[in-house]
Design a protein around this motif. Structure first.
Motif, PDB file in Angstrom:
ATOM      1  N   TRP A  45       0.911  -1.144   0.073  1.00 55.91           N
ATOM      2  CA  TRP A  45      -0.152   0.018   0.073  1.00 55.91           C
ATOM      3  C   TRP A  45       0.858   1.236   0.092  1.00 55.91           C
ATOM      4  N   HIS A  78       2.034   5.925  -2.374  1.00 60.86           N
ATOM      5  CA  HIS A  78       2.160   7.180  -1.242  1.00 60.86           C
ATOM      6  C   HIS A  78       3.847   7.649  -1.961  1.00 60.86           C
ATOM      7  N   LYS A  83      -4.174  14.515   2.333  1.00 63.57           N
ATOM      8  CA  LYS A  83      -5.027  13.532   1.674  1.00 63.57           C
ATOM      9  C   LYS A  83      -3.955  12.277   1.998  1.00 63.57           C
ATOM     10  N   SER A  84      -2.587  12.190   1.807  1.00 66.54           N
ATOM     11  CA  SER A  84      -1.693  11.188   1.926  1.00 66.54           C
ATOM     12  C   SER A  84      -1.674  10.796   3.370  1.00 66.54           C
ATOM     13  N   ALA A 123      -4.820   8.774   4.236  1.00 65.74           N
ATOM     14  CA  ALA A 123      -4.802   7.226   3.811  1.00 65.74           C
ATOM     15  C   ALA A 123      -3.653   6.667   4.658  1.00 65.74           C
ATOM     16  N   ARG A 131      -4.771   5.103   7.711  1.00 67.84           N
ATOM     17  CA  ARG A 131      -5.955   3.896   7.507  1.00 67.84           C
ATOM     18  C   ARG A 131      -4.997   2.737   6.896  1.00 67.84           C
ATOM     19  N   GLU A 180      -3.877   2.433   3.727  1.00 62.61           N
ATOM     20  CA  GLU A 180      -4.619   2.262   2.350  1.00 62.61           C
ATOM     21  C   GLU A 180      -3.566   2.955   1.143  1.00 62.61           C
ATOM     22  N   LEU A 182      -3.194   5.285  -1.960  1.00 62.35           N
ATOM     23  CA  LEU A 182      -3.911   6.409  -2.622  1.00 62.35           C
ATOM     24  C   LEU A 182      -4.441   6.171  -3.984  1.00 62.35           C
TER      25      LEU A 182
END
Length: 122
Positions: free
Chosen positions: A52, A56, A103-104, A107, A110, A112, A114
């Motif tokens: 994940w 990023h 935003k990064s 994420a 979590r 997750e 991007l």
């Protein structure tokens, strides 16, 4: 097991993408941290890491270089308008940069990947 929502705590996750996001946000206080962040993104991109994180690293690298391009364009526009555009264009770039970093960060908390990594906007 860390990705299992039932076993996760609400603790702040200090993973590598989070560190990059915080360095980018820290550049509003000390501009050099964005440069440190992009260097770390290049270094960490080549190391073994959870899948994940790939998006990023690419996102942070693109954010840095696209930010440079936007800043050059803004400087040209500011020169053409004799400085009048500086009060509009540079704050917009700062907002764009901050939104991408947040935003990064969200994420990464979590764990997750991007979405829309290739976008020039958000």
């Amino acid at each position: 097991m860390a990705n299992d929502p039932a076993t996760r705590t609400n603790d702040f996750q200090m993973n590598r993408p989070t560190i990059l996001s915080l360095l980018y946000l820290g550049s509003f206080l000390a501009g050099i941290t964005a440069l440190v962040g992009v260097i770390l993104a290049y270094v960490w991109k080549g190391e073994a890491h959870p899948g994940w994180e790939d998006s990023h690293y690419r996102y942070h690298i693109r954010t840095f270089w696209i930010g440079i391009v936007w800043t050059i364009i803004a400087a040209i526009i500011t020169g053409i308008t004799l400085g009048l555009a500086a009060f509009i264009v540079f704050p917009l770039i700062a907002i764009w940069f901050a939104v991408r970093a947040v935003k990064s960060l969200l994420a990464a908390q979590r764990e997750e990947p991007l979405q829309n990594v290739e976008s020039w906007l958000f």
